[in-house]
Design an enzyme around this catalytic site. Sequence first.
Site, mmCIF file in Angstrom:
data_model
loop_
_atom_site.group_PDB
_atom_site.id
_atom_site.type_symbol
_atom_site.label_atom_id
_atom_site.label_comp_id
_atom_site.label_asym_id
_atom_site.label_seq_id
_atom_site.Cartn_x
_atom_site.Cartn_y
_atom_site.Cartn_z
ATOM 1 N N ASP A 14 0.871 -1.175 0.000
ATOM 2 C CA ASP A 14 0.000 0.000 0.000
ATOM 3 C C ASP A 14 0.908 1.225 0.000
ATOM 4 O OD1 ASP A 14 -2.381 1.647 0.401
ATOM 5 O OD2 ASP A 14 -1.669 1.931 2.441
ATOM 6 N N SER A 15 0.307 2.393 -0.212
ATOM 7 C CA SER A 15 1.061 3.637 -0.173
ATOM 8 C C SER A 15 1.574 3.960 1.234
ATOM 9 C CB SER A 15 0.169 4.775 -0.660
ATOM 10 O OG SER A 15 -1.021 4.795 0.103
ATOM 11 N N CYS A 77 -4.341 -1.092 -1.916
ATOM 12 C CA CYS A 77 -4.472 0.358 -2.059
ATOM 13 C C CYS A 77 -5.417 0.568 -3.239
ATOM 14 C CB CYS A 77 -3.105 0.965 -2.357
ATOM 15 S SG CYS A 77 -3.139 2.723 -2.777
ATOM 16 N N GLU A 156 -5.062 9.555 9.574
ATOM 17 C CA GLU A 156 -3.673 9.308 10.006
ATOM 18 C C GLU A 156 -3.324 10.119 11.248
ATOM 19 O OE1 GLU A 156 -0.597 8.676 7.289
ATOM 20 O OE2 GLU A 156 -1.833 7.249 6.180
ATOM 21 N N CYS A 189 -11.450 3.386 -0.281
ATOM 22 C CA CYS A 189 -10.128 3.861 0.168
ATOM 23 C C CYS A 189 -9.811 3.128 1.457
ATOM 24 C CB CYS A 189 -10.167 5.374 0.404
ATOM 25 S SG CYS A 189 -8.658 6.029 1.151
ATOM 26 N N HIS A 191 -8.467 3.936 4.136
ATOM 27 C CA HIS A 191 -8.615 4.627 5.418
ATOM 28 C C HIS A 191 -10.072 4.735 5.884
ATOM 29 C CE1 HIS A 191 -4.543 5.650 4.423
ATOM 30 N NE2 HIS A 191 -4.386 6.428 5.489
HETATM 31 N N1 DGL Z 1 -4.235 3.733 0.255
HETATM 32 C C1 DGL Z 1 -4.864 4.786 -0.510
HETATM 33 C C2 DGL Z 1 -6.140 4.257 -1.170
HETATM 34 O O1 DGL Z 1 -6.729 3.278 -0.752
HETATM 35 C C3 DGL Z 1 -5.182 6.000 0.344
HETATM 36 C C4 DGL Z 1 -3.952 6.768 0.772
HETATM 37 C C5 DGL Z 1 -3.231 7.444 -0.372
HETATM 38 O O2 DGL Z 1 -3.775 8.398 -0.971
HETATM 39 O O3 DGL Z 1 -2.140 7.021 -0.685
HETATM 40 O O4 DGL Z 1 -6.559 4.807 -2.156
#
Ligand code: DGL
Length: 275
Positions: A14-15, A77, A156, A189, A191
């Site tokens: 993931d990012s 992600c 976050e 997403c 989060h």
């Molecule tokens: N993990 C990203 C998503 O699910 C969210 C965080 C980001 O923008 O990197 O799209």
Amino acid sequence: MEATQRNRCIGVFDSGLGGLTVVRRLMEQMPGEDIVYLGDSARVPYGTKSAETVRRFALQDAAFLMRFDPKLVVVACNTASASALEHLQGRLEVPVIGMIRPGAAAAAAQAPSGPFGVIATEGTIASGAYQRELAALAPGCEVLTGSCPLLVPIVEEGRGNDDPIVLHVLGDYLRLLQRKRPPVLVLGCTHYPLLTRAIAKLMGPDVALIDSGQAAALAVKRHLLDNDLAAPACRTGTLRCYSTDNPDRFAAVAGRFLGRAVSGVHWVGTDELNL
Ligand code: DGL
């Protein structure tokens, strides 16, 4: 299938930290699996970056995971799944599962002809990936989308469902969706599952919320079982985490996403991913 094949790990990237909400679902569904997780915290967020940049980062993230000889890679992600899944599937020698198709399928199972709501990052909405998947499953359906860029930093920062700032920001982002009230809303997403209670409160009881991470975990489980690749149920799986930024901060915040403490996070520099 040989036991050694079944005992290979699942690679997940993931990012940053958000993909741990997906790991949480993977661990619930498949407690016997070993998971190697890479969070590209040094380059988060992906959601505001161009599709080309996200694709490049995603290829590097996946290439790093391939060093662990995984039996499958999960793009945990939504943004990377939206921009890079096909590129990864064309380049990796193992199956690659993303968030978009499972999330869309779960939404269509809930409301077969829509309309559908989808909230996600700017990049995910702009890619049209959810819109395309939903249109394939429910031709002619209406898809109401909303990008919610502030939600990633807010989560976050540790702000939760009862925080007035969260409710204020969500109230603004969800205004159109509240008016239209689609029967199903995809949390597109990583989060957003942490804000499920606040989103449910604002949308009301008639709107079903779909956690794309949960849907993806079920898709991974199905794939492993169908291909005789699942680790034996009697095993206790392990989780090994890598972060491209400060591993101590990663470990400190990770527990909120994973639902349990994370220790021993390893650092890997983005220079090493660039090789
Ligand atoms: N993990 C990203 C998503 O699910 C969210 C965080 C980001 O923008 O990197 O799209």
